[in-house]
Design an enzyme around this catalytic site. Structure first.
Site, PDB file in Angstrom:
ATOM      1  N   ASP A 170      -2.857   0.631  -1.123  1.00 38.82           N
ATOM      2  CA  ASP A 170      -1.773   1.919  -0.902  1.00 38.82           C
ATOM      3  C   ASP A 170      -2.551   2.572  -2.449  1.00 38.82           C
ATOM      4  OD1 ASP A 170       0.996   2.936  -0.696  1.00 38.82           O
ATOM      5  OD2 ASP A 170       1.784   0.850  -1.134  1.00 38.82           O
ATOM      6  N   ASP A 225       7.031   6.294   4.378  1.00 37.11           N
ATOM      7  CA  ASP A 225       7.003   5.071   4.826  1.00 37.11           C
ATOM      8  C   ASP A 225       8.409   5.268   5.535  1.00 37.11           C
ATOM      9  OD1 ASP A 225       6.079   4.158   3.233  1.00 37.11           O
ATOM     10  OD2 ASP A 225       7.136   3.480   1.615  1.00 37.11           O
TER      11      ASP A 225
END
Length: 404
Positions: A170, A225
């Site tokens: 990430d 997301d």
């Protein structure tokens, strides 16, 4: 210890790549880039898009080793593992708040008391692979465990020692430097660690990773997301579509994980979601609770004909070839001269959608055999010129056209 020829070659090539990336001077024509891509493919991972399960969409931080083991069991017992869903991926929150005294990441004792090595051994005993999560910053996105920035080599060695097969990486709490250099450092560290580990970059598409990430990893997020609703799913599909030409065996555009089975969309919408992700050669990472999966969800994500499109060895991402007031045609080539076609109705009423041969790469007079992948039947053995079907609101029709 003396390095082998392959190890020494990789070290030189990776160093060149890393320097180019950090300096912002890397170019697709660069010979070192080409050699590095060969080494990525030589790892044997991601020749087709990865398939498996990830904990985040359904569980967020509420994960523990018993749940992960039960999920691995369920992937096997439902038949999903046999269909190709091999990766069992931990997302954020698996780790302790701080590193050990020797600087290593540690599993959170309250939720993973046996440690990640034992969990990997269990997953491997089921014929599956274990994935893990870290971050190209100082902390992970939950702010509940350390990131890997500045610790790339030790973390990569740790993951390899544990038997990890997949790393989702990430981009939270970073140092505000460009992501390509930070991700390249982890890529080099993973290769030096000596274990094939699929490297999945997750910087949310902010710096156009499709352009540079194929030189570094095996998949890269092209979107923010996903949420479990039709609008979010459709938006991610649109964003991912823009980068279609960059997908290829060894490196895939990633519009985020599957929401099928989490309850926010209808079965029709989930069929569209799964069809588009499969046609776009996206990673197929289940995001629901496999332990209690419904027959309807299993019907959708267990559709072998759709999965076969995703796993087609040609590795070409389908793209949007027509869009007219929410009525769309997506298409792309498959192996053996075949073509996948998705007719997608984003509108609120049933509508006829037509795919014209000249739009999908066929000559108007070429006849094909048409297979409906959701009806599991042939709908024509000699169709030419165009293909028309009525499509339900938010639904799709998915076909494979084979040379007659």
């Amino acid at each position: 210890m003396k390095m082998s020829y392959r190890e020494s070659s990789f070290f030189v090539v990776s160093l060149v790549i890393l320097l180019h990336v950090i300096n912002g001077s890397i170019d697709i024509s660069n010979n070192a880039h080409k050699e590095y891509v060969k080494l990525l493919l030589a790892n044997g991972v991601a020749h087709t898009p990865p398939m498996g399960w990830n904990s985040w969409n359904h569980f967020q931080c509420n994960i523990n080793e018993d749940m992960v083991k039960a999920t691995a069991d369920a992937l096997v017992s439902t038949g999903l593992a046999a269909l190709g869903y091999k990766y069992v991926n931990l997302d954020d929150c698996w780790g302790a708040m701080n590193r050990s005294s020797s600087g290593k990441l540690m599993a959170k004792a309250s939720t993973f008391p046996s440690g990640i090595k034992a969990l990997a051994d269990y997953v491997h005993s089921k014929g599956l692979k274990l994935g893990i999560y870290s971050d190209a910053g100082y902390r992970t996105c939950s702010n509940q465990m350390p990131g890997s920035l500045g610790h790339e080599d030790v973390d990569a060695r740790t993951f390899a020692e544990w038997g990890v097969d997949y790393l989702k990486y990430d981009n939270c709490y970073n140092d505000n430097t460009k992501p390509d250099g930070r991700y390249a450092k982890m890529s080099c560290a993973l290769h030096k660690a000596g274990r094939p580990i699929l490297f999945s970059l997750c910087e949310w598409g902010q710096d156009n990773p499709s352009i540079w990430a194929g030189w570094i990893g095996n998949s890269w997020r092209t979107t923010g997301d996903i949420a479990d609703n039709f609008t979010s799913m459709a938006s991610n599909a649109d964003q991912n579509n823009y980068w279609a030409r960059y997908a290829q065996p060894g490196g895939w555009n990633d519009p985020d994980m599957l929401e099928v089975g989490n309850g926010g969309m209808t079965s029709v919408e989930y069929e569209s979601h799964f069809s588009l992700w499969a046609a776009m050669k996206a990673p197929l990472l289940i995001g629901c609770d496999v332990r209690s999966i419904s027959k309807e969800t299993l019907r959708i994500i267990g559709n072998k004909e759709v999965i076969d499109v995703n796993q087609d060895p040609l590795g070409v991402q389908a793209w949007k070839v027509q869009s007219n007031n929410g009525l769309e045609v997506w298409a792309g080539p498959l192996s053996f001269g075949r073509i996948v076609v998705v007719l997608w109705n984003r509108g609120e009423t049933p509508a006829n959608i037509t795919a014209e041969w000249n739009e999908i790469g066929l000559l108007s007079f070429v006849p094909v055999v048409v297979r409906d992948l959701w009806a599991h039947k042939y709908v024509s053995e000699n169709t030419s010129g165009q293909l028309t079907a009525e499509v339900a609101p938010h639904g799709c029709k998915m076909y494979v056209l084979s040379p007659y």
